[in-house]
Design an enzyme around this catalytic site. Structure first.
Site, PDB file in Angstrom:
ATOM      1  N   ASP A  33      70.301  42.220  39.795  1.00 45.93           N
ATOM      2  CA  ASP A  33      69.783  42.200  41.101  1.00 45.93           C
ATOM      3  C   ASP A  33      69.733  40.805  41.774  1.00 45.93           C
ATOM      4  OD1 ASP A  33      67.943  41.143  39.651  1.00 45.93           O
ATOM      5  OD2 ASP A  33      66.339  42.404  39.730  1.00 45.93           O
ATOM      6  N   HIS A  34      69.674  39.831  40.968  1.00 47.33           N
ATOM      7  CA  HIS A  34      69.658  38.650  41.713  1.00 47.33           C
ATOM      8  C   HIS A  34      71.188  37.932  42.171  1.00 47.33           C
ATOM      9  CE1 HIS A  34      65.694  38.462  39.970  1.00 47.33           C
ATOM     10  NE2 HIS A  34      65.424  37.318  40.506  1.00 47.33           N
ATOM     11  N   ASP A  55      61.129  37.298  34.224  1.00 49.83           N
ATOM     12  CA  ASP A  55      60.973  37.221  35.884  1.00 49.83           C
ATOM     13  C   ASP A  55      59.275  37.158  36.131  1.00 49.83           C
ATOM     14  OD1 ASP A  55      62.879  37.533  38.568  1.00 49.83           O
ATOM     15  OD2 ASP A  55      60.622  37.937  38.790  1.00 49.83           O
ATOM     16  N   ARG A  65      57.265  33.961  48.136  1.00 47.58           N
ATOM     17  CA  ARG A  65      57.664  32.670  48.173  1.00 47.58           C
ATOM     18  C   ARG A  65      58.132  32.154  49.230  1.00 47.58           C
ATOM     19  NH1 ARG A  65      59.097  32.928  41.749  1.00 47.58           N
ATOM     20  NH2 ARG A  65      56.938  33.078  41.297  1.00 47.58           N
ATOM     21  N   SER A 107      58.744  30.441  39.375  1.00 44.25           N
ATOM     22  CA  SER A 107      59.750  31.252  38.819  1.00 44.25           C
ATOM     23  C   SER A 107      59.269  31.056  37.142  1.00 44.25           C
ATOM     24  CB  SER A 107      61.152  31.038  39.083  1.00 44.25           C
ATOM     25  OG  SER A 107      61.749  31.093  38.273  1.00 44.25           O
ATOM     26  N   ARG A 163      62.083  30.994  35.430  1.00 44.21           N
ATOM     27  CA  ARG A 163      63.438  30.509  34.907  1.00 44.21           C
ATOM     28  C   ARG A 163      63.093  29.398  33.888  1.00 44.21           C
ATOM     29  NH1 ARG A 163      64.500  28.203  40.894  1.00 44.21           N
ATOM     30  NH2 ARG A 163      63.774  30.289  41.158  1.00 44.21           N
TER      31      ARG A 163
END
Ligand code: MIC
Ligand code: SF4
Length: 644
Positions: free
Chosen positions: A64-65, A119, A379, A535, A537
């Site tokens: 999706d990203h 996520d 964000r 995030s 990440r």
């Protein structure tokens, strides 16, 4: 004594440790999710653990990203993830099927179960009473392999909702109000649990908007009870069998209670550049706008789209405004295409985007120079949109759609009476874009498809006994992972290539950081409060690892990033005396002696700043397990060591 709902689910899943606030516990994880931007790394890590099949009840891999395919990289990553999923027993949600959190809420989330996802907005499923937590990719890989997930037993903040939202005031305004009260640091070490009479007035998608954006509080997660509204939603998704009623005990004790009367709320916006910079729309005034984006995992549900279509019907997007809309999932897009809502949007001049993260992560639709953009996202960090000097305001879909028509930030209550927007009794169910894994017998013959951009996990080594190195960077408070490891259409395709992505590490703050850190060989970063917010990440830890960063010394850390640093074998230290932050400067030579013994024997690490001619103490506030991880050189080495 009665328990809160979060405590009930936590306690039912504890496999190690005690339910004592502040102490480390291990949780059994029922479900996992990954997305593509964190997924490639997570699956490389999973592969390196050598476990043939996931051991969870359900694991899902979403694409999706990184859906803007302007080179081979993203498409290669999609194929890699698809093939790993097939081989190892993971459901695969193909590109086009929607944003992970929206689809997981629709099709997989189960009240009372635990979910971790690579996520930070994984708490979206808290909207149906699931304990859903954002984590680093490596933690998700370990959970897929059957390992427990470790967190600090949190405080529980109760948000008591009373009353009912006024027409055109939205769930987004509820979470903006909570952010105004608690700030982007206010949720660290806490779970936010909603209760009270007002809960029943909110639909599941509205609850999910609120739990989704609890990530911006820094909270471990947020959760709503599972009630008749949840039941109706699950039934409409043809998943009634997965529903159970869940709520806090009547005598549950919260560590703090915040009261919100829904009927008193008004439309609000988070102003640039922080989700907690919240003001009312009327206080901000009628600022002229250039762009409006509607979508993201926070506000892309069917309910949101129906409201937007109603506001846009028969109107034209203001000539000075570009309006982009990304419905959250194939289910949503399909349903609005069948019921006519999509046609109303198209007619008004909206630019319809695919069901994916899109502009939220800078994958297209960057605003014009110094552009003012209203977004229904979660964000608004500086530069995240892809335009460095853009001004992003976070608003509800109602504010966004109405403003797109009039051309300035506007209060949707001016629209007058609001019709009742109802969810359908049956959603459109078609899971044809979710590929099932191969059977255990067929798994052996599934070939893993690896593109040339996919590089292995960075080199790690056990913690050294002495560190002598320079401070390569000093930054201030509230540094986000978007500062540390920026995203956007140009950098995201490098998520599976740590050496390449590292060249962009911290460039938002200091363009020379990557080359300087590389030249130094080893170094230490100094940061302020709430370092690493945003995030999940793990690239924000893996890039510094690749660049030779040995420790990060700050005033305080955000939860997921701190765990990611430990997982990467980088020491997360905090100043014992915050004044020492002022004394250590960039370029100073720092020495830590007897490091292994210091880590083993306590939580104070003595550091000498040779340049400043001072000694100071830093605190290593981690569990004994995390100390072992750091001594081994990171979670991957630790896990292999323990498995082998
Ligand atoms: C985000 O919203 O920042 C992301 C992109 O979804 C991240 C994950 C990532 O960086 O891949 C998140 O929120 O965890
Ligand atoms: Fe995607 Fe944005 Fe949600 Fe992150 S916050 S998962 S980028 S939609």
């Amino acid at each position: 004594m009665g328990k809160t709902l979060a405590q009930k689910i936590l306690d039912a899943h504890i496999v190690e440790g005690q339910p004592i606030c502040g102490s480390e516990i291990a949780l059994k994880i029922d479900q996992t999710l990954t997305q593509d931007a964190t997924g490639t790394m997570a699956y490389l890590e999973f592969e390196s653990m050598g476990i043939p099949r996931v051991k969870t009840e359900r694991s899902v891999a979403y694409i999706d990203h990184n859906t803007l395919q302007s080179g081979f990289e993203n498409a290669d990553d999609h194929r890699f993830i698809g093939s790993v999923a097939k081989k190892h027993g993971i459901y695969f949600s193909r590109p086009g099927n929607g944003i992970c959190h929206q689809v997981h809420l629709e099709r997989f989330g189960i009240p009372g179960k635990t979910l971790i996802g690579s996520d930070s907005h994984t708490p979206t499923c808290g909207g149906i009473g699931m304990l859903a937590i954002g984590a680093g990719g490596l933690d998700v890989a370990v959970a897929m392999g059957g390992g427990a997930y470790y967190i600090t037993y949190p405080e529980i903040v109760g948000v008591r909702l009373t009353g009912k939202l006024s027409p055109w005031v939205a769930a987004k305004d509820v979470i903006l109000e909570v952010l105004r009260i608690l700030s982007v640091k206010g949720g660290v070490g806490r779970i936010i649990e909603y209760f009270g009479d007002g809960v029943a007035t909110l639909s599941v998608p509205e609850r999910a908007t609120i739990t989704n954006m609890g990530a911006e509080l820094g909270a471990t997660t947020s959760i709503f009870p599972s009630d008749e509204t949840t039941h109706a939603f699950m039934k409409a998704q043809q998943r009634e069998a997965d529903w159970t009623p869940l709520a806090a005990d009547p005598d549950a004790k919260y560590d703090r209670i915040i009261d919100i009367d829904l009927s008193k709320l008004v439309p609000m916006a988070a102003c640039p550049h922080s989700p907690d910079n919240v003001k009312t729309v009327s206080d901000i005034g009628k600022i002229k706008i250039d762009q409006v984006c509607i979508g993201s995992c926070t506000n892309s549900s069917l309910l949101d789209m129906l409201k937007v279509a109603y506001i846009l019907e028969g109107k034209t997007v203001h000539p000075d405004v570009s309006l982009a809309i990304a419905p959250g999932s194939k289910q949503v897009l399909n349903m609005i295409s069948k019921n006519g809502a999509l046609a109303k949007m198209i007619d008004s001049g909206a630019r319809i985007l695919e069901s994916a993260c899109g502009p939220c992560i800078g994958m297209g639709q960057s605003p014009n120079s110094a552009g003012i953009s209203l977004r229904t996202f979660n964000r608004n960090f500086e530069g995240r949109s892809g335009t460095k000097d853009a001004q992003i305001y976070l608003v509800s879909p109602e504010v966004a759609a109405y403003s797109a028509i009039v051309g300035y930030l506007a209060d949707p209550r001016e629209l007058g009476e609001m019709p009742e927007f109802k969810l359908p009794e049956v959603f459109d169910i078609n899971d044809n874009m979710i590929t099932l894994p191969a059977s255990e017998t067929d798994a052996g013959s599934v070939e893993i498809l690896r593109g040339p951009n996919i590089k292995p996990y960075p080199k790690t080594s056990p913690l050294e006994d002495k560190i002598t190195c320079k401070c390569s960077l000093k930054v201030g408070d509230n540094i986000t992972t978007d500062h540390i490891m920026p995203a956007g259409a140009k950098i995201l395709p490098l998520r599976s290539n740590i050496p390449e992505i590292s060249k962009h590490c911290f460039t938002v703050c200091d363009a020379d950081f990557p080359s300087r850190a590389k030249a130094l060989g080893q170094s230490i970063i100094i940061g302020g409060a709430n370092y690493g917010q945003g995030s999940s990440r793990e690239h924000a830890a893996l890039a510094p690892l690749h660049l030779g960063v040995k420790a990060v010394i700050t005033k305080s850390f955000a939860r997921i990033h701190k765990a990611n640093l430990v997982n990467a074998g980088i020491l997360p230290l905090t100043f014992e005396n915050e004044e020492d932050y002022e004394r250590v400067l960039m370029g100073d030579e720092l020495v830590i002696e007897d490091l292994r013994a210091q880590v083993k024997n306590g939580n104070i690490i003595k550091i000498t700043d040779k340049t400043a001619g001072i000694e100071f103490n830093a605190v290593l506030d981690v569990s004994d397990r995390q100390k072992d991880i750091l001594l081994c050189g990171g979670l991957l080495d630790y896990t292999k060591h323990h498995l082998g």
